[in-house]
Design an enzyme around this catalytic site. Structure first.
Site, short mmCIF file in Angstrom:
data_model
loop_
_atom_site.label_atom_id
_atom_site.label_comp_id
_atom_site.label_asym_id
_atom_site.label_seq_id
_atom_site.Cartn_x
_atom_site.Cartn_y
_atom_site.Cartn_z
N ASP A 164 -2.33 5.89 -5.64
CA ASP A 164 -2.67 5.09 -4.62
C ASP A 164 -2.86 3.93 -5.15
O ASP A 164 -3.98 3.50 -5.61
CB ASP A 164 -3.98 5.51 -3.85
N ASP A 209 0.78 -1.13 0.02
CA ASP A 209 -0.27 -0.08 -0.30
C ASP A 209 0.96 1.31 0.65
O ASP A 209 1.55 1.33 0.66
CB ASP A 209 -0.82 0.23 1.32
#
Length: 411
Positions: free
Chosen positions: A282, A101
């Site tokens: 992202d 992430d």
């Protein structure tokens, strides 16, 4: 006499020569792409929750400044697609499969009851609590210092990791998360409030890598679970690129500046739909979310119709034939997002509770207007599967380049 003169000349030349720099090769880790169950929520709703939480959390914490160590905890929403990396912790090592992430920076394990963290000879319990709040849940546990192996030659010593005592918002088979975002995102995640050195910080400090950089290479696919990407520590794997890499400074706009944020404008064909504004690259977001005004213009230009069951726009085959490219301009460089990149992989329609052979678009509505609270877009996985992403932590820069999958017709 000759030998003495030779030695003297040799030493003089050697002393004046430029030292030879031996650079370490990039450390590459394979990434596996897995589909998750979204429960009763759509993929759009999950992405919107991530964006909304990011705004709310950042607002509570306040803007980042050069003299402040406060930062927001960015959510790791359990979206429909996650990319996992295999790591080893401790000695003897335990294998963990961790969600990669870019929107968080803490690394934690032990979320899967069937694969718990067991302290070994290299483990040290600091006694500190770790707490990270997420858009759809939270992680709470205890901080340990341990060794973490990411790849051959990349064995990181004295790494802070969280060990889950409780995790909400993740499946029971998820071991944990490998956060690779900016270090500031670790602020206030342990009880003493200090920043936590990330995997990248420690790998660089321990001389395992030459540069404080991460490269992320993803590619589109119609398969549910497949090894389809790589993350590189220490340098850029230029074998994956088909263009020069274009670097820009991380945006100064809050709260996008707290993550891997940039300024960009977008045009549909020759028609501008989003003026230059701030947002985030992202890996934890599936779609591309645009400010509502930009999304509405995109829907109007494409003639797409909103599908209530998935929350996504749909178009007919005839409309797809006429679909124009989106052009993302970042720091003066334009990246073309072609028509095939704009549609959801048709082989995976069932994963979003969609209808077979229906054409769904991957551009979603963020739910707020341009410039609202400092976030006008999230460029998620569907964008990063077409463009190589680099994060230069040392110089606070973001880089993008094309790959051989930029113009793929996989979807």
């Amino acid at each position: 006499m000759f030998s003495q003169l030779f030695v003297a000349v040799y030493l003089a030349l050697f002393a004046g020569a430029t030292p030879l720099t031996v650079r370490s090769p990039p450390m590459t880790i394979s990434l596996a792409r897995h589909l998750n169950s979204t429960g009763s929520r759509t993929v759009l709703e999950l992405d919107q929750m991530r964006m909304e939480f990011l705004k709310q959390s950042a607002t509570r914490k306040g803007p980042k400044s050069a003299s402040s160590d406060t930062a927001a905890s960015i959510p790791v929403t359990n979206g429909i697609i996650s990319y996992f990396a295999e790591v080893q912790v401790g000695y003897p090592p335990t294998n963990f499969s961790l969600i990669v992430d870019t929107g968080s920076s803490n690394t934690w394990v032990g979320g899967n009851p069937g694969n718990p963290y067991t302290p070994t000879s290299t483990s040290h319990d600091t006694g500190m609590e770790v707490f990270v709040e997420y858009g759809t849940g939270l992680f709470e546990g205890e901080e340990f210092i341990d060794q973490v192996s990411l790849a051959e030659g990349l064995l990181i010593q004295n790494q802070s990791i969280g060990v889950a005592g409780f995790a909400l918002g993740f499946s029971n088979t998820t071991d944990g998360v490998m956060g690779i975002g900016p270090t500031d995102l670790t602020s206030d995640t342990i009880e003493i409030g200090e920043l936590v050195p990330t995997l990248l910080d420690n790998a660089f400090a321990q001389g395992l890598i030459d540069e404080k950089k991460i490269g992320i290479f993803l590619k589109p696919t119609n398969n549910e679970s497949v090894t389809t990407g790589e993350i590189t520590f220490g340098s850029i794997d230029r074998s994956k690129l088909t263009s020069d890499i274009h670097f820009v400074n991380i945006t100064s706009t809050f709260p996008a500046n707290m993550s891997i944020g940039v300024n960009q404008s977008i045009a549909y064909g020759n028609t501008p739909i989003l003026n230059n504004s701030a947002g985030i690259m992202d890996t934890g977001t599936t779609l591309i979310l645009l400010a509502t005004d930009a999304f509405n213009m995109y829907q109007q230009l494409t003639g797409a119709v909103l599908d209530e069951s998935t929350g996504l726009l749909t178009i007919t085959p005839a409309q797809y034939d006429n679909l124009q490219s989106l052009f993302f301009t970042i720091g003066g460089c334009t990246f073309e997002f072609n028509s095939n990149a704009q549609i959801w992989p048709r082989g995976l329609n069932a994963a979003i509770n969609g209808v077979a052979n229906m054409i769904y678009l991957v551009i979603g509505d963020s739910g707020s207007g341009s410039g609202s609270e400092g976030l006008s877009f999230l460029n998620g996985q569907v964008f990063l599967e077409r463009f190589f992403l680099a994060f230069d932590a040392e110089n606070s820069r973001v880089g993008l380049a094309t790959t051989r999958f930029t113009n793929a017709t996989t979807n």
